[in-house]
Design a protein around this motif. Sequence first.
Motif, PDB file in Angstrom:
ATOM      1  N   LYS A 220       1.125  -1.351  -0.081  1.00  0.00           N
ATOM      2  CA  LYS A 220       0.079   0.261   0.175  1.00  0.00           C
ATOM      3  C   LYS A 220       0.935   1.251  -0.122  1.00  0.00           C
ATOM      4  O   LYS A 220       0.618   2.199  -0.467  1.00  0.00           O
ATOM      5  CB  LYS A 220      -1.220  -0.050   1.112  1.00  0.00           C
ATOM      6  N   MET A 221       2.439   1.123   0.710  1.00  0.00           N
ATOM      7  CA  MET A 221       2.634   2.716   0.506  1.00  0.00           C
ATOM      8  C   MET A 221       4.046   2.548  -0.494  1.00  0.00           C
ATOM      9  O   MET A 221       4.033   3.650  -0.933  1.00  0.00           O
ATOM     10  CB  MET A 221       3.617   2.077   2.233  1.00  0.00           C
ATOM     11  N   GLU A 222       4.221   1.853  -0.504  1.00  0.00           N
ATOM     12  CA  GLU A 222       4.897   1.490  -2.597  1.00  0.00           C
ATOM     13  C   GLU A 222       3.727   1.833  -3.351  1.00  0.00           C
ATOM     14  O   GLU A 222       4.090   3.007  -4.388  1.00  0.00           O
ATOM     15  CB  GLU A 222       4.686   0.682  -2.334  1.00  0.00           C
ATOM     16  N   HIS A 223       2.353   1.611  -3.363  1.00  0.00           N
ATOM     17  CA  HIS A 223       1.803   2.773  -4.440  1.00  0.00           C
ATOM     18  C   HIS A 223       1.518   3.639  -4.725  1.00  0.00           C
ATOM     19  O   HIS A 223       1.623   4.146  -5.091  1.00  0.00           O
ATOM     20  CB  HIS A 223      -0.087   1.601  -3.485  1.00  0.00           C
ATOM     21  N   LYS A 224       1.650   4.407  -2.904  1.00  0.00           N
ATOM     22  CA  LYS A 224       0.975   5.965  -2.829  1.00  0.00           C
ATOM     23  C   LYS A 224       2.448   6.929  -2.683  1.00  0.00           C
ATOM     24  O   LYS A 224       2.021   7.845  -3.780  1.00  0.00           O
ATOM     25  CB  LYS A 224       1.202   5.723  -1.111  1.00  0.00           C
ATOM     26  N   MET A 225       3.194   5.790  -2.910  1.00  0.00           N
ATOM     27  CA  MET A 225       5.002   6.371  -3.090  1.00  0.00           C
ATOM     28  C   MET A 225       5.026   6.288  -4.593  1.00  0.00           C
ATOM     29  O   MET A 225       4.963   7.619  -5.621  1.00  0.00           O
ATOM     30  CB  MET A 225       6.069   6.223  -2.372  1.00  0.00           C
ATOM     31  N   GLU A 226       3.813   6.055  -5.377  1.00  0.00           N
ATOM     32  CA  GLU A 226       4.605   5.900  -7.219  1.00  0.00           C
ATOM     33  C   GLU A 226       3.600   7.160  -7.458  1.00  0.00           C
ATOM     34  O   GLU A 226       3.862   7.583  -8.865  1.00  0.00           O
ATOM     35  CB  GLU A 226       4.115   4.339  -6.857  1.00  0.00           C
ATOM     36  N   LYS A 227       2.269   6.674  -6.705  1.00  0.00           N
ATOM     37  CA  LYS A 227       1.463   7.872  -7.182  1.00  0.00           C
ATOM     38  C   LYS A 227       2.038   9.143  -7.494  1.00  0.00           C
ATOM     39  O   LYS A 227       1.979   9.420  -7.780  1.00  0.00           O
ATOM     40  CB  LYS A 227      -0.222   7.653  -6.411  1.00  0.00           C
ATOM     41  N   ALA A 228       2.522   9.584  -5.696  1.00  0.00           N
ATOM     42  CA  ALA A 228       3.385  10.717  -5.692  1.00  0.00           C
ATOM     43  C   ALA A 228       4.821  11.322  -6.620  1.00  0.00           C
ATOM     44  O   ALA A 228       4.719  12.086  -7.286  1.00  0.00           O
ATOM     45  CB  ALA A 228       3.556  10.855  -4.332  1.00  0.00           C
ATOM     46  N   ARG A 229       5.203  10.126  -6.875  1.00  0.00           N
ATOM     47  CA  ARG A 229       6.267  10.125  -8.193  1.00  0.00           C
ATOM     48  C   ARG A 229       5.987  10.176  -9.663  1.00  0.00           C
ATOM     49  O   ARG A 229       6.632  11.649  -9.950  1.00  0.00           O
ATOM     50  CB  ARG A 229       7.073   8.899  -8.097  1.00  0.00           C
ATOM     51  N   LYS A 230       4.685   9.983 -10.056  1.00  0.00           N
ATOM     52  CA  LYS A 230       3.272  10.726 -10.509  1.00  0.00           C
ATOM     53  C   LYS A 230       3.442  11.876 -10.991  1.00  0.00           C
ATOM     54  O   LYS A 230       3.609  12.305 -11.643  1.00  0.00           O
ATOM     55  CB  LYS A 230       2.719   9.551 -11.382  1.00  0.00           C
ATOM     56  N   LYS A 231       2.939  12.028 -10.041  1.00  0.00           N
ATOM     57  CA  LYS A 231       2.240  13.190  -9.629  1.00  0.00           C
ATOM     58  C   LYS A 231       3.580  14.660  -9.700  1.00  0.00           C
ATOM     59  O   LYS A 231       3.452  15.811  -9.930  1.00  0.00           O
ATOM     60  CB  LYS A 231       1.814  14.031  -8.636  1.00  0.00           C
ATOM     61  N   GLY A 232       4.820  13.623  -9.679  1.00  0.00           N
ATOM     62  CA  GLY A 232       5.763  14.770  -9.584  1.00  0.00           C
ATOM     63  C   GLY A 232       6.493  15.090  -7.944  1.00  0.00           C
ATOM     64  O   GLY A 232       7.717  16.364  -8.392  1.00  0.00           O
ATOM     65  N   ARG A 233       5.846  14.524  -7.495  1.00  0.00           N
ATOM     66  CA  ARG A 233       7.408  14.709  -5.820  1.00  0.00           C
ATOM     67  C   ARG A 233       8.209  14.338  -5.921  1.00  0.00           C
ATOM     68  O   ARG A 233       8.806  12.816  -5.906  1.00  0.00           O
ATOM     69  CB  ARG A 233       6.161  14.733  -5.403  1.00  0.00           C
ATOM     70  N   ILE A 234       9.091  14.880  -5.255  1.00  0.00           N
ATOM     71  CA  ILE A 234      10.307  14.128  -4.630  1.00  0.00           C
ATOM     72  C   ILE A 234      10.455  13.621  -3.323  1.00  0.00           C
ATOM     73  O   ILE A 234       9.840  13.972  -2.614  1.00  0.00           O
ATOM     74  CB  ILE A 234      11.135  15.002  -4.936  1.00  0.00           C
ATOM     75  N   LEU A 235      10.527  12.803  -3.507  1.00  0.00           N
ATOM     76  CA  LEU A 235      10.324  11.998  -1.611  1.00  0.00           C
ATOM     77  C   LEU A 235      11.569  11.524  -0.577  1.00  0.00           C
ATOM     78  O   LEU A 235      13.030  11.571  -1.585  1.00  0.00           O
ATOM     79  CB  LEU A 235       9.681   9.657  -2.017  1.00  0.00           C
ATOM     80  N   PRO A 236      11.447  11.784   0.394  1.00  0.00           N
ATOM     81  CA  PRO A 236      13.102  11.797   0.629  1.00  0.00           C
ATOM     82  C   PRO A 236      13.940  10.376   0.404  1.00  0.00           C
ATOM     83  O   PRO A 236      14.761  10.449   0.354  1.00  0.00           O
ATOM     84  CB  PRO A 236      12.642  11.732   2.422  1.00  0.00           C
ATOM     85  N   LYS A 237      12.918   9.430   0.677  1.00  0.00           N
ATOM     86  CA  LYS A 237      13.916   7.911   0.291  1.00  0.00           C
ATOM     87  C   LYS A 237      14.395   8.161  -1.275  1.00  0.00           C
ATOM     88  O   LYS A 237      15.861   7.012  -1.282  1.00  0.00           O
ATOM     89  CB  LYS A 237      12.163   6.836   0.427  1.00  0.00           C
ATOM     90  N   ASP A 238      13.903   8.699  -2.698  1.00  0.00           N
ATOM     91  CA  ASP A 238      14.422   8.328  -3.536  1.00  0.00           C
ATOM     92  C   ASP A 238      15.726   9.805  -3.373  1.00  0.00           C
ATOM     93  O   ASP A 238      16.837   9.399  -4.451  1.00  0.00           O
ATOM     94  CB  ASP A 238      13.582   9.400  -4.469  1.00  0.00           C
TER      95      ASP A 238
END
Length: 233
Positions: free
Chosen positions: A208-226
């Motif tokens: 579920k977390m990975e799915h949410k993170m993938e959605k955020a990446r598609k929207k152009g957000r940069i995540l701390p993990k990345d």
Amino acid sequence: MRRCKKSLVSATELSPAVLEKRRRRKYEKERKRRRKKELKMKEKMEKKGAQEVAAAVEPQHAEEESKGVIIFNRVEVCEKEELSKIERKREKRKRVKGNLTPLTGKNYKQLLSRLEARKSKLEKLKDKDQEKAQELENKMKWTNVLYKAEGVKIRDDEERLKAALKHKEKRKAQRQKQWEKRTEHVVEKMQQRQDKRRRNIRKKKVTKMEHKMEKARKKGRILPKDLEKAGVK
């Protein structure tokens, strides 16, 4: 003529559902009428039958009363005589056997203790009165013979009782061991199911977390993990 035309027109204008409803209502009324008629006929027949039976029974009662025949007292007397015969036989058996309870059943531990108590009683009596001890011993033997003749299985062999008790205790221990093993197996299975459930829940959370993170990446957000992966702090 006008009225007839109006009624024909109204009948044709009615919907099939309304016509079906009217037909059902008519059929229900007829069915209730028929049922009521049948019940009335049944009641009449029952009354007629009861009257005929009463008319047939009354002359028989009158005839029996006129003759003055009494049967019940004789039956009671016969029953009492039979009971008294059974009681007399039972008392006779008790006198012959004495008040010695037969060594029967499968409680081998209790049977051994009773047999040992009888033996110790005989030994004590032999020290006091040899004749009485011999009389009691003969009585015990005779009682066993009488019970055996009736089909009762007497267990008065000490060696056999000990062997049977040993075998019984061994089987009991085996069953206890099997039960403990089964209980352990059940507990282990339950633990495995619980562990599997926990793993599945954890897996679902991660997915579920990975799915949410993938959605955020598609929207152009940069995540701390990345950023950590890229070496940027």
